[in-house]
Design a protein around this motif. Structure first.
Motif, PDB file in Angstrom:
ATOM      1  N   VAL B 221       0.731  -1.300  -0.056  1.00 45.59           N
ATOM      2  CA  VAL B 221      -0.024  -0.050  -0.072  1.00 45.59           C
ATOM      3  C   VAL B 221       0.809   1.242  -0.167  1.00 45.59           C
ATOM      4  N   ALA B 222       1.878   1.386   0.883  1.00 46.63           N
ATOM      5  CA  ALA B 222       2.743   2.396   0.933  1.00 46.63           C
ATOM      6  C   ALA B 222       3.566   2.471  -0.355  1.00 46.63           C
ATOM      7  N   VAL B 223       4.178   1.717  -0.770  1.00 44.51           N
ATOM      8  CA  VAL B 223       5.080   1.559  -1.886  1.00 44.51           C
ATOM      9  C   VAL B 223       4.226   2.111  -3.443  1.00 44.51           C
ATOM     10  N   SER B 224       3.018   1.406  -3.561  1.00 41.85           N
ATOM     11  CA  SER B 224       2.281   1.653  -4.561  1.00 41.85           C
ATOM     12  C   SER B 224       1.793   2.961  -4.510  1.00 41.85           C
ATOM     13  N   ASN B 225       1.769   3.863  -3.390  1.00 37.49           N
ATOM     14  CA  ASN B 225       1.509   5.130  -3.273  1.00 37.49           C
ATOM     15  C   ASN B 225       2.514   6.255  -3.493  1.00 37.49           C
ATOM     16  N   GLY B 226       3.665   5.765  -3.532  1.00 33.73           N
ATOM     17  CA  GLY B 226       5.004   6.611  -3.870  1.00 33.73           C
ATOM     18  C   GLY B 226       5.920   6.678  -2.691  1.00 33.73           C
ATOM     19  N   ALA B 227       5.786   5.767  -1.607  1.00 32.39           N
ATOM     20  CA  ALA B 227       6.614   5.844  -0.823  1.00 32.39           C
ATOM     21  C   ALA B 227       7.964   4.828  -1.121  1.00 32.39           C
ATOM     22  N   PRO B 228       9.240   5.176  -0.808  1.00 25.67           N
ATOM     23  CA  PRO B 228      10.232   4.339  -1.086  1.00 25.67           C
ATOM     24  C   PRO B 228      10.128   2.876  -0.684  1.00 25.67           C
ATOM     25  N   ARG B 229      11.028   1.874  -0.887  1.00 23.50           N
ATOM     26  CA  ARG B 229      10.812   0.750  -0.366  1.00 23.50           C
ATOM     27  C   ARG B 229      11.476   0.906   1.281  1.00 23.50           C
ATOM     28  N   PRO B 230      11.001   0.354   2.228  1.00 23.05           N
ATOM     29  CA  PRO B 230      11.519   0.353   3.348  1.00 23.05           C
ATOM     30  C   PRO B 230      12.834  -0.365   3.575  1.00 23.05           C
ATOM     31  N   TRP B 231      13.660   0.236   4.092  1.00 20.75           N
ATOM     32  CA  TRP B 231      14.940  -0.505   4.514  1.00 20.75           C
ATOM     33  C   TRP B 231      15.715   0.088   5.641  1.00 20.75           C
ATOM     34  N   PHE B 232      15.844  -0.744   6.536  1.00 23.65           N
ATOM     35  CA  PHE B 232      16.381  -0.297   7.894  1.00 23.65           C
ATOM     36  C   PHE B 232      17.723  -0.991   8.375  1.00 23.65           C
ATOM     37  N   GLU B 233      18.769  -0.175   7.989  1.00 23.61           N
ATOM     38  CA  GLU B 233      20.350  -0.857   8.216  1.00 23.61           C
ATOM     39  C   GLU B 233      20.709  -0.152   9.481  1.00 23.61           C
ATOM     40  N   LYS B 234      20.526   1.278   9.583  1.00 29.51           N
ATOM     41  CA  LYS B 234      20.947   1.930  10.836  1.00 29.51           C
ATOM     42  C   LYS B 234      19.917   2.907  11.570  1.00 29.51           C
ATOM     43  N   LYS B 413      17.791  -7.015  10.074  1.00 30.95           N
ATOM     44  CA  LYS B 413      17.172  -7.661  11.216  1.00 30.95           C
ATOM     45  C   LYS B 413      15.511  -7.733  10.875  1.00 30.95           C
ATOM     46  N   SER B 414      15.087  -8.036   9.657  1.00 33.98           N
ATOM     47  CA  SER B 414      13.805  -7.870   9.223  1.00 33.98           C
ATOM     48  C   SER B 414      12.826  -9.001  10.162  1.00 33.98           C
ATOM     49  N   GLY B 415      13.226  -9.981  10.305  1.00 37.17           N
ATOM     50  CA  GLY B 415      12.266 -10.842  11.080  1.00 37.17           C
ATOM     51  C   GLY B 415      11.895 -10.668  12.409  1.00 37.17           C
ATOM     52  N   ILE B 416      12.853  -9.856  13.298  1.00 37.20           N
ATOM     53  CA  ILE B 416      12.579  -9.246  14.418  1.00 37.20           C
ATOM     54  C   ILE B 416      11.619  -7.953  14.272  1.00 37.20           C
ATOM     55  N   LEU B 417      11.938  -7.222  13.425  1.00 33.33           N
ATOM     56  CA  LEU B 417      11.386  -5.634  13.256  1.00 33.33           C
ATOM     57  C   LEU B 417       9.809  -6.185  12.822  1.00 33.33           C
ATOM     58  N   GLU B 418       9.795  -7.275  11.965  1.00 37.72           N
ATOM     59  CA  GLU B 418       8.391  -7.399  11.410  1.00 37.72           C
ATOM     60  C   GLU B 418       7.561  -7.766  12.513  1.00 37.72           C
ATOM     61  N   ASN B 419       8.136  -8.663  13.659  1.00 37.81           N
ATOM     62  CA  ASN B 419       7.285  -8.899  14.667  1.00 37.81           C
ATOM     63  C   ASN B 419       6.803  -7.631  15.462  1.00 37.81           C
ATOM     64  N   LYS B 420       7.902  -6.802  15.679  1.00 41.14           N
ATOM     65  CA  LYS B 420       7.483  -5.521  16.750  1.00 41.14           C
ATOM     66  C   LYS B 420       6.627  -4.807  15.720  1.00 41.14           C
ATOM     67  N   VAL B 445      11.640   1.198  17.831  1.00 42.38           N
ATOM     68  CA  VAL B 445      12.010  -0.342  17.729  1.00 42.38           C
ATOM     69  C   VAL B 445      13.195  -0.189  16.743  1.00 42.38           C
ATOM     70  N   VAL B 446      13.278   0.660  15.680  1.00 39.71           N
ATOM     71  CA  VAL B 446      14.177   0.652  14.764  1.00 39.71           C
ATOM     72  C   VAL B 446      15.621   1.183  15.281  1.00 39.71           C
ATOM     73  N   LYS B 447      15.597   2.253  16.054  1.00 41.63           N
ATOM     74  CA  LYS B 447      16.752   2.768  16.797  1.00 41.63           C
ATOM     75  C   LYS B 447      17.188   1.688  17.712  1.00 41.63           C
ATOM     76  N   GLU B 448      16.458   1.162  18.386  1.00 40.92           N
ATOM     77  CA  GLU B 448      16.737   0.011  19.437  1.00 40.92           C
ATOM     78  C   GLU B 448      17.621  -1.014  18.909  1.00 40.92           C
ATOM     79  N   GLU B 449      16.881  -1.841  17.836  1.00 40.19           N
ATOM     80  CA  GLU B 449      17.349  -2.877  17.183  1.00 40.19           C
ATOM     81  C   GLU B 449      18.557  -2.748  16.543  1.00 40.19           C
ATOM     82  N   LEU B 450      18.526  -1.543  15.772  1.00 43.31           N
ATOM     83  CA  LEU B 450      19.844  -1.490  14.745  1.00 43.31           C
ATOM     84  C   LEU B 450      20.882  -0.568  15.468  1.00 43.31           C
ATOM     85  N   GLY B 451      20.717   0.010  16.707  1.00 41.66           N
ATOM     86  CA  GLY B 451      21.571   0.813  17.362  1.00 41.66           C
ATOM     87  C   GLY B 451      22.638   0.188  18.198  1.00 41.66           C
ATOM     88  N   GLY B 452      23.704  -0.260  17.491  1.00 40.07           N
ATOM     89  CA  GLY B 452      24.810  -1.222  18.292  1.00 40.07           C
ATOM     90  C   GLY B 452      24.427  -2.440  18.768  1.00 40.07           C
TER      91      GLY B 452
END
Lengths: 313, 452
Positions: B221-234, B413-420, B445-452
């Motif tokens: 829904v998000a991407v088909s309306n023009g949002a970028p693909r979600p990507w959480f690395e940092k 960390k897709s799997g864990i992020l997906e759950n949260k 959640v993103v900040k916690e999981e990917l922050g160190g």
């Protein structure tokens, strides 16, 4: 030379000691492996960051920092998803405050009834004790079914209380914990009744006879003799009840689900430890949380023991 | 007297042995251990040239009885072809990846196991998977669709081959559509919501079923309306949630249930959006098959389930498949794929590879995926295979309509992020927190999981 274990056994002077040690060895071994070793390893683990696959990384107290940050965030009113430990702690304290007094009181009352010499008291004893022998998961599942919006409990209440609106017990955040507490009370009172029954039968008959001669009625006898004589047993039951209630997992798991149901109303500390270890893959934090829970349980029971635990001599 | 003592001691020994049996887990385990010990002992004694049977443990989750039976069949075929290898098939029904991780912690991980694309980075990064590129020839790898291999590549190595793949599509109940006076499936997201309302009003059956939460179902829904693909690395990548399009679409998606169900029930009206458990179903496929909802968005795995469990509910007559509705920027769908990973700590890596090759290779996929109608084959060239089920063929024909095909993966960390994420979304859908609060939680959640 014929050599066998039994011949050594025959020769030893401390037969009783050997036999005794042999008999307790299995229990001690199990306790060592699954009790003390697990505790010690959890303590060790609580200082490490680990995800089961890679190597353990020493992180000092940062796992404990995560736990206390969670509590502080919760006190400042963060939503329950950001302060799961605080939410679990809050719920479990409310739950304990409901369950322990009621179950102790009920257990004494049931024991007093079962101690009478009336016809069919054996039947009552058995029926009160039955819930304690049933698997808690099965009990919880049956109660899930009874507590449904159009389940049996609402049916009874609407029939006997005029103008009562059916409550959606398990999907309403205000009632979920209460429903779990009711199941716990139902399931454990009978179990503690047996403890009280044993204690009551140990009270010397002469005391009651003396009281009767002095003209004390049954109510007075109960409050002035039975209750004081039961004091050590009450302490024991309350302590065991506290330990059990603060660690509650199974009922919440079945009745509220792994995430604690609506608004996290049925979330407990034990559920949070489980989720931390197996869904968030942070066993180090889970170990830290379990040690914090241990500290809480230890202090509560210790204070209670110190205050009330001195046996009446 | 002596006899009595001996008897007692025997009893004691029995207790101890039972106790130790309990410690070892199951008694059968200890028995097999002693057997293998005996075997190895005899071998060292006689030094025979008897080929030892090699045991491989293979773990997967279950997509129903039929799939399990098909796997057992293919395993017995494999064992016939390779008489020295025996495969033990284990099914883990819930929390699959978490269970596998925990079994690594305990040192009892299976030799071959499923890995979903969303969990792949965690396993690859920790060196839990043996690189397939060591064994597989270039030609063998080139048979697979390259976009399905991407999640499993790292530093020029490939860590697994997809056993199959699926993509999301819209499943709709033709009979209920007719009853509501609708002639064609919804073309846009707004139409989807409108149709759900119309169907509920006209037929009394809830128009749409969704999962409570389910971040991966919201991403199209998000991407088909023009949002970028979600990507959480940092930690800074949490800013994805600050995008106004994301905010708007997330509110729309959460309101599906928040307004379409919670508020409707409060006002005493019939909800037009439900989750499966609201209609007494186990999952979306079950709700759709029982005809308790008119539309669901689900993947190819639903197709064999419907054919198997609801044979009277016929494809083409009673229900049909349509591409996902379009947003302002076109159509986007999700793709899901699972590899058969090989445990890097396995003692029988070679044999495990033989098994994986057998299952994911053309012959294995022809049996397991194409003929069984299980999902879509991950090997090229089956598009026009006569054995490919028409339902699956239809979903493949939608591919040209999509502007983007997102493989389920949002970073390491897709799997864990997906759950949260899903927890936060579910909470907002139930009306416990606002959409803004849910967004705050997800960012946290993103900040916690990917922050160190």
């Amino acid at each position: 030379m014929h050599f066998s274990f039994s011949s050594i056994y025959e020769k030893t002077k401390t037969k009783e000691l050997i036999a005794g040690l042999a008999l307790v060895s299995v229990a001690v071994l199990l306790n060592m492996v699954f009790g003390y070793f697990a505790m010690a390893f959890a303590f060790y683990l609580s200082f490490f960051k680990w995800d089961y696959i890679g190597s353990m990384k020493f992180v000092g107290l940062s796992n404990y920092k995560i736990v206390f940050e969670d509590i502080i965030r919760g006190i400042h009113g963060a939503p329950y998803l950001l302060s799961p430990f605080y939410t679990g702690l809050k719920n479990i304290l409310i739950y304990t405050a409901i369950v322990v007094p009621i179950q102790t009181f009920l257990a004494i009352v049931l024991a007093a009834f079962a101690n009478q010499k009336i016809k069919g008291q054996q039947f009552f004893k058995v029926s009160y004790f039955l819930p304690a022998t049933t698997s808690s998961v099965i009990v919880a599942l049956i109660f899930v079914w009874l507590f449904m919006r159009n389940g049996f409990i609402n049916y009874i209440l609407t029939h006997f209380i005029p103008g009562f609106q059916p409550i959606d017990w398990l999907n309403n955040r205000n009632y979920l914990l209460l429903a779990i507490a009711m199941v716990a009370i139902w399931g454990t009172s009978g179990h503690f009744m047996v403890s009280f029954l044993a204690a009551m039968q140990a009270i010397p008959k002469e005391i009651y006879e003396a009281a009767m001669l002095d003209g004390a009625g049954p109510i007075k006898r109960f409050f002035y003799i039975t209750i004081p004589m039961l004091k050590p047993m009450i302490t024991y039951v309350v302590v065991m009840g506290l330990i059990g209630a603060l660690q509650m997992f199974d009922l919440a798991w079945v009745m509220a689900g792994a995430n604690g149901g609506p608004g996290g109303a049925g979330y407990t500390v034990a559920l949070d430890i489980y989720n931390e270890a197996f869904t968030r893959i942070r066993p180090g934090v889970a170990a830290a949380k379990s040690w914090v829970l241990f500290a809480i349980i230890f202090t509560t029971t210790y204070i209670f023991q110190r205050k009330y635990g001195r046996a009446v001599r | 007297m002596k006899k009595v003592h001996l008897g007692m001691l025997l009893l004691l020994l029995l207790f101890v042995s039972i106790g130790s049996g309990c410690i070892g887990g199951q008694q059968t385990v200890t028995v097999t251990q002693t057997q293998t010990q005996v075997q190895t002992q005899t071998q060292t004694k006689t030094e025979t040239k008897i080929q030892e049977k090699i045991f491989i443990r293979f773990a997967g989750w279950s997509a129903g009885e039929t799939e399990m039976k098909n796997y057992e069949k293919i395993i017995s075929e494999f064992e016939e072809k390779y008489p020295n290898i025996k495969v033990k098939y284990e099914v883990i029904p819930q929390m699959f990846h978490e269970n596998i991780l925990a079994s690594f912690g305990a040192g009892v991980a299976p030799d071959v196991f499923y890995v979903d694309s969303s969990w792949a980075p965690i396993f690859i990064e920790k060196g839990a998977l043996h690189p397939i590129s060591e064994f597989a020839s270039k030609d063998f790898i080139n048979q697979f669709y390259p976009f399905l291999l991407k999640p499993f590549e790292k530093n020029g190595k490939l860590y697994g081959l997809p056993k199959d793949w699926s993509m999301l599509a819209l499943f709709y109940n033709k009979k209920l559509f007719e009853k509501a006076g609708l002639t064609k499936p919804p073309e846009t997201w707004d139409e989807l919501l409108e149709y759900a309302k119309i169907i509920t009003e006209k037929t009394g059956v809830p128009g749409l079923a969704i999962y409570l939460g389910g971040f991966n179902r919201y991403v199209p829904v998000a991407v088909s309306n023009g949002a970028p693909r979600p990507w959480f690395e940092k930690p800074e990548d949490a800013s994805w949630f600050d995008n106004p399009i994301v905010k708007e679409t997330l509110k729309w998606y959460i309101d599906l249930y928040r307004i379409g169900h919670v508020q409707m029930v409060k006002e005493g009206k019939k909800p037009y959006v439900v989750q499966p458990s609201d209609v007494g179903a186990g999952w979306l496929g079950d709700a759709f098959g029982q005809q308790k909802v008119a539309m669901v968005i689900s993947g190819n795995w639903m197709i064999p389930f419907l054919a198997d469990q609801f044979p009277n509910f016929k494809y083409g007559e009673d229900w049909d498949i349509a591409p996902l509705p379009a947003g302002k920027a076109g159509r986007v769908t999700m793709a899901y794929t699972v590899i058969l990973g090989i445990n890097s700590k396995s003692k029988h890596v070679k044999e495990a590879w033989e098994f994986v090759k057998f299952v994911v290779g053309p012959e294995g996929q022809k049996e397991l995926v194409v003929k069984a109608g299980h999902t879509l084959p991950s090997i090229k060239g089956f598009e026009n295979d006569p054995d490919l089920w028409p339902q699956h063929k239809k979903t493949l024909s939608f591919i040209p309509m999509y502007n983007d095909l997102i493989v389920f993966l949002w970073g390491p960390k897709s799997g864990i992020l997906e759950n949260k994420f899903s927890d936060a979304m579910a909470s907002a859908m139930r009306g416990e927190i606002t959409v803004d609060e849910a967004i705050e939680i997800m960012k946290q959640v993103v900040k916690e999981e990917l922050g160190g």
